[in-house]
Write a protein that holds these residues in place. Structure first.
Motif, short mmCIF file in Angstrom:
data_model
loop_
_atom_site.label_atom_id
_atom_site.label_comp_id
_atom_site.label_asym_id
_atom_site.label_seq_id
_atom_site.Cartn_x
_atom_site.Cartn_y
_atom_site.Cartn_z
N UNK A 8 20.39 -71.45 -162.60
CA UNK A 8 20.31 -72.01 -161.25
C UNK A 8 18.92 -71.79 -160.68
N UNK A 9 18.41 -70.57 -160.82
CA UNK A 9 17.11 -70.30 -160.22
C UNK A 9 16.00 -71.05 -160.96
N UNK A 10 16.17 -71.25 -162.26
CA UNK A 10 15.19 -72.04 -163.00
C UNK A 10 15.20 -73.49 -162.53
N UNK A 11 16.41 -74.03 -162.36
CA UNK A 11 16.54 -75.40 -161.87
C UNK A 11 15.89 -75.53 -160.49
N UNK A 12 16.16 -74.55 -159.62
CA UNK A 12 15.57 -74.58 -158.29
C UNK A 12 14.05 -74.59 -158.37
N UNK A 13 13.52 -73.76 -159.27
CA UNK A 13 12.07 -73.65 -159.39
C UNK A 13 11.46 -74.98 -159.83
N UNK B 117 8.93 -78.34 -157.92
CA UNK B 117 7.69 -78.94 -158.43
C UNK B 117 7.55 -80.40 -158.04
N UNK B 118 8.64 -81.00 -157.55
CA UNK B 118 8.54 -82.36 -157.03
C UNK B 118 7.43 -82.42 -155.99
N UNK B 119 7.23 -81.31 -155.31
CA UNK B 119 6.21 -81.27 -154.26
C UNK B 119 4.79 -81.41 -154.79
N UNK B 120 4.56 -81.13 -156.08
CA UNK B 120 3.19 -81.14 -156.59
C UNK B 120 2.57 -82.55 -156.56
N UNK B 121 3.21 -83.56 -157.20
CA UNK B 121 2.58 -84.89 -157.13
C UNK B 121 2.49 -85.43 -155.70
N UNK B 122 3.51 -85.17 -154.89
CA UNK B 122 3.46 -85.64 -153.51
C UNK B 122 2.27 -85.01 -152.80
N UNK C 86 22.28 -78.53 -150.00
CA UNK C 86 21.58 -79.73 -150.45
C UNK C 86 20.23 -79.91 -149.79
N UNK C 87 20.01 -79.23 -148.69
CA UNK C 87 18.77 -79.45 -147.95
C UNK C 87 17.78 -78.30 -148.06
N UNK C 88 18.19 -77.19 -148.64
CA UNK C 88 17.30 -76.03 -148.69
C UNK C 88 16.04 -76.34 -149.48
N UNK C 89 16.22 -76.97 -150.65
CA UNK C 89 15.04 -77.21 -151.50
C UNK C 89 14.10 -78.26 -150.90
N UNK D 33 21.09 -71.62 -153.55
CA UNK D 33 20.37 -72.88 -153.69
C UNK D 33 18.88 -72.73 -153.46
N UNK D 34 18.44 -71.59 -152.92
CA UNK D 34 17.02 -71.45 -152.67
C UNK D 34 16.33 -70.45 -153.58
N UNK D 35 17.10 -69.79 -154.43
CA UNK D 35 16.52 -68.72 -155.24
C UNK D 35 15.62 -69.28 -156.32
N UNK D 36 14.43 -68.76 -156.45
CA UNK D 36 13.55 -69.14 -157.55
C UNK D 36 13.61 -68.06 -158.62
N UNK D 37 12.95 -68.33 -159.71
CA UNK D 37 13.03 -67.39 -160.84
C UNK D 37 12.39 -66.05 -160.49
#
Lengths: 297, 457
Positions: A71-76, A80-85, A157-160, A247-251
């Motif tokens: 889960x935390x890997x998926x969140x992380x 990364x969607x934020x990088x190209x944006x 659904x909105x945390x990330x 839903x917000x935990x990163x690795x």
């Protein structure tokens, strides 16, 4: 020592080693030693209080069997969607800022401000902006568009998306400065030649500016991916205990919890090594692929 | 020779840099001793032959607690003139990290706060000192006059917490009480919850909560709620359920007594709408709602008293509503302990401090008068504490919880708390209505059991 060296050379060498010694020793002691130790510890069960116990690959095995790590890997990766944006927005911003008009340095400073603000302060600020009932954002959405905004930090659904938004705002300035430097090093002769050939603004942008900035794109991408893998502080502040349904935990947050909440140092070291190896592989891959698209002159 | 001197100087200098970098952590810890020594010697001269001693004490808490402890320590130093206490107060969020790091690097403070699962780990690792022999010699300690349930949390018999020799003393006991806004009840003409256990059931609670949930501006969302942050522990235990059977190490959340109680708590917001749902709670937590006078029933510990004394409305505490299935009432009882490092150089002085903070009459009096805790001393709690002229009027409820129906909070008897943390993390599926308590607990029980076995057996 080499007998050929004259006394003068020898003395100079001694000085050299002396001046180099403090940082090197510092690194060996506080950098390399903990890194090596953490490899060793990753094969142990260790709570920092009792003697470590050898468990072989047990920690690694447990990690791969723990659903939370995925889960935390998926969140992380999601973050990364934020990088190209962010790259797109900061490039546009840099182009806007790459002109001469009155107050330009003031504008640049404004956009750079979030970069020098402490991440904790930024996170607390956004916590209020994103509050469901009292937050600025939902109030604007309601007043201007008549939309009832979501519970940004309370709805799994909105945390990330919220975290991406915060990351964009905070990272824009730093990338803008990089692009700005890149833009100013693009020689105007290219544009002149293109204009003579009848190229319009779009062509100049897409055929000259974007490709010539490719080393900058590459740098931002690599650093962005590494940075995303290491996201921690904003999670620590904004997502109590990993946020709703984790839903917000990163690795890195996952590693932190195991290290400093449950004091499973061996387990946390093992997870950190898995992360380290992953970052290494991905960065290596990026460097290999970069030969195809990064323009080096 | 002369030409070489700068070279030598550099060697020494860089060597010192490296050395000071290595030993940097030792320096500051010793330094504070220096300035205090002269005054100690003065005292020694008048006191007799006692060596001046400095002990370190680390705790956490809000600024109020820090102030109280500074005063208590000053009183202690007056009574034991040869002892100087170096007190550090750490923000609660960082406390556990800091303490464990200090312990593992061999720099544990002489006296420190330790509670719940941490105490278990420390006792097992031999970090905390067995103080039984010291206790047998002091005249401060009368075992019959200290809450047994509080003492038992600091007993360790070599494998389990709860029995055996004492390895710590309670700093406080924290009965988790049911509190209500008396003014709101009076205005609505609703009978308030009674102080005696078992007189009110979940049905009474629901009925009162329905009358006290009010949508003032007609936007469809209540502005005032009947009840908030209702304790799941209270509901489960009252209903005859358990989180875990510590004797056998079996996680019990999938039993009907458990999930019925959990469903009852969830339905307070999901079905009846008398408690803020998860979204409303996120936006404004129950504590703030209660302070704002927009929540009729809530929960509190003794440490909440100073903040509640400032409130413009009247409030009182009551017994937690009983389950209609059993007629039983329950809630949790927290505690923080004072322990002594097994590696302390001055165990006697460290013990004296811990005993003073835990058992000294004046200290305990100050503590309860400032609204920090219920006294550890039973005669004081039953006597002057009950007569204190401040809210809550039904102070007896605190004592009922300690003596009668309070139980150790769930994680207190686990070394590793991941099993219960996982439960709370995922419980939002029930609170937001995505899953029934029955399905959820059936799904999560094996996971919790696995985590418990891994971390505690």
């Amino acid at each position: 020592m080499n007998a050929k060296l004259t006394g003068y050379r020898r003395k100079e060498l001694a000085w050299l080693y002396l001046f180099v010694a403090p940082p090197v020793l510092g690194f060996l002691l506080f950098g390399l030693a903990p890194i090596v130790f953490s490899i060793y510890i990753s094969f142990q069960k260790w709570d920092m209080l009792t003697e470590p116990q050898w468990v072989g690959l047990g920690n690694y095995n447990d990690i791969l069997n723990d659903g939370k790590v995925f889960i935390s890997m998926y969140n992380t990766v999601y973050l990364m969607i934020g990088i190209p944006i962010g790259m797109l927005l900061s490039l546009l911003l840099a182009i806007l800022m790459n002109r001469k008009f009155k107050g330009i340095s003031f504008m640049r400073t404004i956009y750079y401000l979030p970069v020098i603000s402490p991440i904790i302060a930024i996170s607390l600020l956004w916590q209020w902006i994103l509050n469901q009932d009292y937050g600025l954002l939902n109030n604007y959405l309601w007043d201007v568009f008549g939309i009832q905004g979501p519970n940004w930090l309370g709805d799994p659904n909105w945390v990330k998306p919220s975290l991406i938004l915060i990351g964009l705002w905070g990272g824009l300035g730093a990338n803008m400065v990089l692009y700005l430097a890149g833009l100013q090093s693009v020689s105007s002769t290219y544009y002149e030649a293109a204009e003579i050939d009848g190229a319009g603004a779009w062509h100049k942008f897409s055929k000259i500016t974007v490709p010539l900035l490719s080393p900058i794109h590459f740098f931002i991408l690599v650093m962005g991916v590494i940075g995303a893998f290491q996201t921690f502080s904003q999670i620590y502040v904004l997502a109590t205990d990993g946020g709703p349904e984790y839903s917000g935990a990163t690795i890195v947050f996952y590693i932190f919890q195991h290290a400093f909440k449950y004091f499973n140092m061996g387990y946390a070291s093992a997870a950190a090594w898995l992360l380290g190896v992953m970052i290494f592989i991905i960065t290596l891959l990026q460097f290999k692929l970069s030969k195809r698209w990064v323009y080096q002159d | 020779m002369k030409r070489n001197q700068p070279w030598v100087g550099t060697v020494v200098l860089s060597g010192m840099l490296v050395l000071s970098a290595c030993s940097g952590n030792n320096g500051p810890a010793e330094a504070p001793n220096a300035p205090t020594t002269p005054s100690n010697q003065e005292n020694t001269a008048t006191e007799g032959n006692k060596e001046p001693v400095t002990i370190e004490f680390m705790g956490h808490g809000n600024p109020n607690e820090k102030k109280i402890f500074e005063a208590l320590i000053a009183a202690f130093e007056e009574e034991y003139p040869n002892v100087t206490v170096k007190y550090t107060s750490v923000p609660p969020g960082e406390y556990s990290q800091k303490l464990t790091t200090l312990v593992s690097s061999g720099k544990a403070p002489d006296v420190f706060y330790v509670g719940g699962s941490e105490f278990y780990r420390f006792a097992e690792a031999g970090t905390v000192l067995n103080i039984q022999s010291f206790l047998d010699q002091t005249d401060l300690f009368h075992p019959d006059n200290v809450w047994e349930t509080a003492l038992n949390r600091y007993r360790y018999d070599g494998s389990n917490v709860g029995a055996g020799d004492l390895y710590g003393l309670p700093k406080d006991v924290g009965p988790w009480a049911f509190v209500y806004n008396k003014t709101l009840f009076e205005e609505a003409g609703v009978a308030p919850p009674p102080a005696e256990a078992g007189a009110w059931t979940w049905d009474d609670l629901l009925e009162a909560a329905q009358q006290l949930t009010i949508d003032e501006n007609g936007d469809g969302k209540p502005d005032q709620y009947g009840v908030g942050a209702y304790s799941l522990e209270s509901a489960v235990w009252g209903n005859g359920g358990q989180f875990i059977d510590y004797d056998t190490g079996t996680v019990m959340v999938d039993q009907p007594e458990f999930y019925e109680a959990m469903q009852y708590v969830a339905d307070l917001s999901l079905v009846h709408g008398v408690s803020p749902n998860q979204e409303a709670e996120q936006a404004l937590n129950a504590y703030t709602r209660f302070l704002n006078g927009k929540l009729a029933m809530f929960a509190m510990g003794p440490w909440d008293q100073p903040a509640f004394w400032e409130l413009p409305f009247e409030w009182d505490i009551a017994a937690w509503p009983a389950s209609p299935n059993t007629g039983e009432t329950a809630t949790w009882l927290g505690s923080m302990g004072l322990a002594i490092s097994a590696k302390s150089d001055h165990p006697q002085e460290a013990f004296d401090l811990a005993a003073f903070l835990s058992l000294d009459e004046d200290g305990q009096r100050e503590n309860y008068q400032l609204g920090q805790a219920v006294p550890n001393l039973i005669d004081m709690a039953r006597g002057e504490f009950l007569e204190q002229d401040k809210a809550p009027a039904s102070r007896q409820v605190f004592l009922d919880i300690i003596e009668d129906y309070g139980r150790p909070d769930v994680p207190a008897l686990s070394k590793d708390t991941q099993w219960i943390d996982t439960f709370w993390q995922d419980a939002s599926k029930v609170w937001n209505g995505n899953m029934s308590a029955k399905d959820f607990t059936a799904e999560i029980q094996p996971k919790m059991q696995e985590l418990y076995d891994k971390g505690n057996k």
